[in-house]
Write a protein that holds these residues in place. Structure first.
Motif, mmCIF file in Angstrom:
data_model
loop_
_atom_site.group_PDB
_atom_site.id
_atom_site.type_symbol
_atom_site.label_atom_id
_atom_site.label_comp_id
_atom_site.label_asym_id
_atom_site.label_seq_id
_atom_site.Cartn_x
_atom_site.Cartn_y
_atom_site.Cartn_z
ATOM 1 N N LYS A 113 39.159 -38.912 -1.317
ATOM 2 C CA LYS A 113 39.887 -38.840 -0.052
ATOM 3 C C LYS A 113 39.521 -37.598 0.760
ATOM 4 N N THR A 114 39.163 -36.528 0.076
ATOM 5 C CA THR A 114 38.818 -35.298 0.797
ATOM 6 C C THR A 114 37.352 -34.917 0.616
ATOM 7 N N VAL A 115 36.530 -35.897 0.270
ATOM 8 C CA VAL A 115 35.085 -35.662 0.150
ATOM 9 C C VAL A 115 34.460 -35.774 1.546
ATOM 10 N N PRO A 116 33.668 -34.799 1.961
ATOM 11 C CA PRO A 116 33.114 -34.836 3.327
ATOM 12 C C PRO A 116 31.943 -35.801 3.516
ATOM 13 N N SER A 117 31.386 -36.339 2.450
ATOM 14 C CA SER A 117 30.238 -37.237 2.591
ATOM 15 C C SER A 117 30.686 -38.630 3.026
ATOM 16 N N THR A 118 29.769 -39.357 3.652
ATOM 17 C CA THR A 118 30.017 -40.735 4.076
ATOM 18 C C THR A 118 30.239 -41.616 2.845
ATOM 19 N N LEU A 119 31.161 -42.576 2.956
ATOM 20 C CA LEU A 119 31.512 -43.445 1.833
ATOM 21 C C LEU A 119 31.063 -44.876 2.116
ATOM 22 N N VAL A 120 30.501 -45.519 1.095
ATOM 23 C CA VAL A 120 30.005 -46.891 1.240
ATOM 24 C C VAL A 120 30.707 -47.788 0.223
ATOM 25 N N PHE A 121 31.317 -48.858 0.724
ATOM 26 C CA PHE A 121 32.003 -49.832 -0.120
ATOM 27 C C PHE A 121 31.356 -51.205 0.065
ATOM 28 N N TYR A 122 31.434 -52.031 -0.980
ATOM 29 C CA TYR A 122 31.041 -53.427 -0.873
ATOM 30 C C TYR A 122 32.306 -54.282 -0.819
ATOM 31 N N SER A 123 32.233 -55.410 -0.149
ATOM 32 C CA SER A 123 33.392 -56.295 -0.057
ATOM 33 C C SER A 123 32.936 -57.747 0.016
ATOM 34 N N PHE A 127 42.624 -43.924 3.975
ATOM 35 C CA PHE A 127 41.782 -42.904 4.609
ATOM 36 C C PHE A 127 42.143 -42.611 6.059
ATOM 37 N N GLY A 128 43.031 -43.407 6.632
ATOM 38 C CA GLY A 128 43.406 -43.191 8.018
ATOM 39 C C GLY A 128 42.402 -43.783 8.990
ATOM 40 N N GLU A 149 33.355 -42.774 7.605
ATOM 41 C CA GLU A 149 32.977 -41.367 7.683
ATOM 42 C C GLU A 149 33.741 -40.545 6.661
ATOM 43 N N GLY A 150 33.164 -39.419 6.293
ATOM 44 C CA GLY A 150 33.778 -38.545 5.310
ATOM 45 C C GLY A 150 34.960 -37.776 5.860
ATOM 46 N N TYR A 151 35.617 -37.061 4.991
ATOM 47 C CA TYR A 151 36.807 -36.279 5.332
ATOM 48 C C TYR A 151 36.436 -35.143 6.277
#
Length: 268
Positions: free
Chosen positions: A148-158, A174-175, A214-216
């Motif tokens: 939740k507070t990681v500044p790097s971009t996050l990638v999810f699959y769905s 994540f807001g 986007e990251g935190y």
């Protein structure tokens, strides 16, 4: 030799010459879905023996594959699409190969997370691939909490049947961060929808999805809520009162007893 071979994530032309050569020369191809892989193999005239190697038989299959490698057979591992082991089977076999002193290598190629990251338009300097979210809400919360507070971009699959639920969960967790929803990458109907979590995103519910957020940025949108609403947010997600208090205290960087005093006076 043991090979982990990347295969196309959509367009069957997106495979390397080296991958085709390896698949043509190995003794065995261990495939996540033998019927799905047969389409690719037929296109390139590949006739190697194909065996099933998927998440439901992965542990049971490993010993047999290791034995065949020790007997001098060469094996290529492929998933339905992209790079094996990235949200797909393969890592258990890697562990076994290392434990048995068996060499393995990777045949480079497609990876849906990388394509989605570039298509998103978000920061590519650092990123974290989190793959598919767990099914249960409480497991989801535990899974994403460290990020939740990681500044790097996050990638999810769905998957198509989860995309709406996943986007709702990501917004709640994540807001209103910037995001991109990538669908059917490399195929004829590839689409990339950019905006923010919580926007009315125009998404066609067909195919496979990758969601990039986007990251935190150093603040939590949840902290804009009053404490009662912040606590209620986590209660509505299925947390107990004690766990909700811990989460709110962590979000706000305050002592738990300060949040607990508010929770005690709430009608919950």
């Amino acid at each position: 030799m043991l090979y982990f071979v990347a295969t196309p994530i959509g367009n069957l032309d997106e495979i390397t010459f080296r991958a085709i050569d390896v698949l043509k020369t190995v003794d065995i191809i261990a495939a996540e879905d033998t019927r799905h892989t047969a389409i690719l193999l037929a296109k390139y005239g590949i006739t190697a023996k194909v065996v099933a190697y998927h998440k439901f038989n992965e542990r049971e299959s490993v010993d047999g594959l290791i034995k065949q490698l020790k007997d001098g057979k060469s094996i290529a591992v492929v998933s339905d699409a992209g790079m094996p082991t990235v949200s797909d089977p393969g890592h258990i076999l890697i562990d076994a190969a290392i434990a048995n002193g068996i060499d393995y290598t990777v045949i480079s190629g497609a990876c849906a997370a990388i394509d989605a990251l570039v298509l998103s338009g978000l920061d590519t300097r650092s990123f974290t691939v989190l793959g598919f979210l767990p099914e249960k809400n409480i497991d989801r919360l535990r899974y994403v909490e460290p990020y939740k507070t990681v500044p790097s971009t996050l990638v999810f699959y769905s998957a198509v049947h989860d995309i709406k639920k996943d986007l709702k969960f990501l917004l709640e967790t994540f807001g209103n961060r910037r995001c991109a929803v990538c669908r059917e990458m490399t195929k004829m109907f590839e689409t990339v929808t950019r905006g923010r979590l919580g926007d009315e995103l125009d998404i066609v519910e067909k195919g496979e999805f990758a969601v990039v957020i986007e990251g935190y940025d150093g603040r939590s949108e949840l902290n804009d809520l009053d404490i009662e609403a912040h606590i209620k947010h986590y209660l509505d997600m299925g947390l107990t009162k004690n766990d909700a208090v811990k989460k709110v205290a962590s979000d706000r960087h305050v002592a738990k007893n300060e949040i607990y005093k508010v929770a005690v006076d709430m009608d919950i």
